[in-house]
Design an enzyme around this catalytic site. Sequence first.
Site, PDB file in Angstrom:
ATOM      1  N   SER A 125       5.819  -6.640  -4.373  1.00 34.61           N
ATOM      2  CA  SER A 125       5.529  -5.201  -4.482  1.00 34.61           C
ATOM      3  C   SER A 125       4.045  -4.874  -4.456  1.00 34.61           C
ATOM      4  CB  SER A 125       6.128  -4.633  -5.766  1.00 34.61           C
ATOM      5  OG  SER A 125       7.450  -4.238  -5.547  1.00 34.61           O
TER       6      SER A 125
ATOM      7  N   LYS B 166       2.818  -2.863  -1.692  1.00 36.20           N
ATOM      8  CA  LYS B 166       2.988  -1.400  -1.684  1.00 36.20           C
ATOM      9  C   LYS B 166       1.618  -0.707  -1.797  1.00 36.20           C
ATOM     10  CE  LYS B 166       7.746  -1.479  -3.517  1.00 36.20           C
ATOM     11  NZ  LYS B 166       8.303  -2.792  -3.609  1.00 36.20           N
TER      12      LYS B 166
ATOM     13  N   TYR C 176       8.978  -3.779   5.909  1.00 38.46           N
ATOM     14  CA  TYR C 176       8.931  -3.830   4.435  1.00 38.46           C
ATOM     15  C   TYR C 176       9.080  -5.276   3.952  1.00 38.46           C
ATOM     16  CZ  TYR C 176      10.425  -3.345  -0.389  1.00 38.46           C
ATOM     17  OH  TYR C 176      10.529  -3.500  -1.755  1.00 38.46           O
TER      18      TYR C 176
ATOM     19  N   TYR D 260       6.113  -0.514 -12.594  1.00 37.04           N
ATOM     20  CA  TYR D 260       7.528  -0.103 -12.641  1.00 37.04           C
ATOM     21  C   TYR D 260       7.793   0.719 -13.901  1.00 37.04           C
ATOM     22  CZ  TYR D 260       7.434  -4.297  -9.688  1.00 37.04           C
ATOM     23  OH  TYR D 260       7.102  -5.250  -8.770  1.00 37.04           O
TER      24      TYR D 260
ATOM     25  N   VAL E  47       7.278  -9.019  -7.953  1.00 33.89           N
ATOM     26  CA  VAL E  47       8.217  -9.975  -8.554  1.00 33.89           C
ATOM     27  C   VAL E  47       7.914 -11.428  -8.162  1.00 33.89           C
ATOM     28  CG1 VAL E  47      10.114  -8.369  -8.948  1.00 33.89           C
ATOM     29  CG2 VAL E  47       9.964  -9.573  -6.759  1.00 33.89           C
TER      30      VAL E  47
HETATM   31  N1  GLN Z   1      10.750  -7.665  -2.063  1.00 33.53           N
HETATM   32  C1  GLN Z   1      11.092  -7.167  -3.364  1.00 33.53           C
HETATM   33  C2  GLN Z   1      12.266  -6.223  -3.266  1.00 33.53           C
HETATM   34  O1  GLN Z   1      12.300  -5.482  -2.342  1.00 33.53           O
HETATM   35  C3  GLN Z   1       9.910  -6.495  -3.957  1.00 33.53           C
HETATM   36  C4  GLN Z   1      10.199  -5.929  -5.328  1.00 33.53           C
HETATM   37  C5  GLN Z   1       9.138  -6.153  -6.333  1.00 33.53           C
HETATM   38  O2  GLN Z   1       8.179  -6.911  -6.212  1.00 33.53           O
HETATM   39  N2  GLN Z   1       9.345  -5.520  -7.443  1.00 33.53           N
HETATM   40  O3  GLN Z   1      13.162  -6.181  -4.073  1.00 33.53           O
END
Ligand code: GLN
Length: 312
Positions: free
Chosen positions: A71, A74, A195, A247, A265
């Site tokens: 993430s 992002k 993505y 988050y 994650v």
């Molecule tokens: N690739 C992960 C997902 O889409 C990214 C989520 C994350 O890092 N929180 O679920």
Amino acid sequence: MAIKNADRNFIERVFEEAYQKGLSAAPSGHKADYIPELAKADENAFGICAMDKNGEFVGIGDIDTRFSMQSISKVLTLSAAIEIMGFDEVFSNVMFEPSGDGFNSIVKLDTVSNLPYNPMINAGAIQIASMLADNVSFDNLLDFAREFCHDSKIELNEPVYRSECETGDRNRAIAYLLKSKGVLKTDIEKTCDLYFKMCSLNVTARSLAGMGLIISNDGVNPFTERRYISHENVRTLKSIMFSCGMYDRSGEFSVKVGVPAKSGVGGGIVCAARGPLGIGIYGPALDCKGNSAAGVAAMEHISSSLNLHIFD
Ligand code: GLN
């Protein structure tokens, strides 16, 4: 906060203490396994480092271990989108409100709002990816990531990318829901592919410190003086990182740490602290919200010891 010679011993001691606090917190966390390839990480790995605008650096632990940024990408895609398409276009497609829900939640998107809550959760980042997909290639974004992180070795982690593609049905469901509402207008597979690829870029804690440094330095690489994000856009980016970057633990992190940050994650956290100071962390054992357990504990100590909270 600059890492001046006079303060170096003190700063190194703070990082050593933070490292110990992180090690103690790590056993409360668990590595992500819903993307099977991420379950191969060493749960005991842990590294923290910081870089200031003079190139001074402190680092301890596993700061050169490669892991997928997940993430944290992002931040890159939001930066690219607001630079290419502008604030008005981006934020007519995604909001900037904390969702209070898990990063991959679909509930409010279905029942409360047609637009994703913010670009730091999956729904928002998938919408941003759809907007980018027709305007910029993955290779361009890879170059952007390499420059932004001062790390020419960033590559696509193929096994993680395949694993994401094979198990990414929840993200596809989000994309289909967005399409059903008329928000997402591009090809679903093309959007999800971009993505997934961005989530699968391999970085290190050291690269994240470099990324945090540019963000904290108003969007400018202090070594080349090249500007990557305008002042207005970096202000928007930092505000969204501050309110939404961790988050549904973003509120607690803002109160206790008070530094714009983004987690993934894969176990990474990037922090853009004032100074300017970039901080990068790797610790794949995650708390129940999906943030590095060791990283959050370490940042609480670093921020309070070095007075990094933006409201201090
Ligand atoms: N690739 C992960 C997902 O889409 C990214 C989520 C994350 O890092 N929180 O679920």
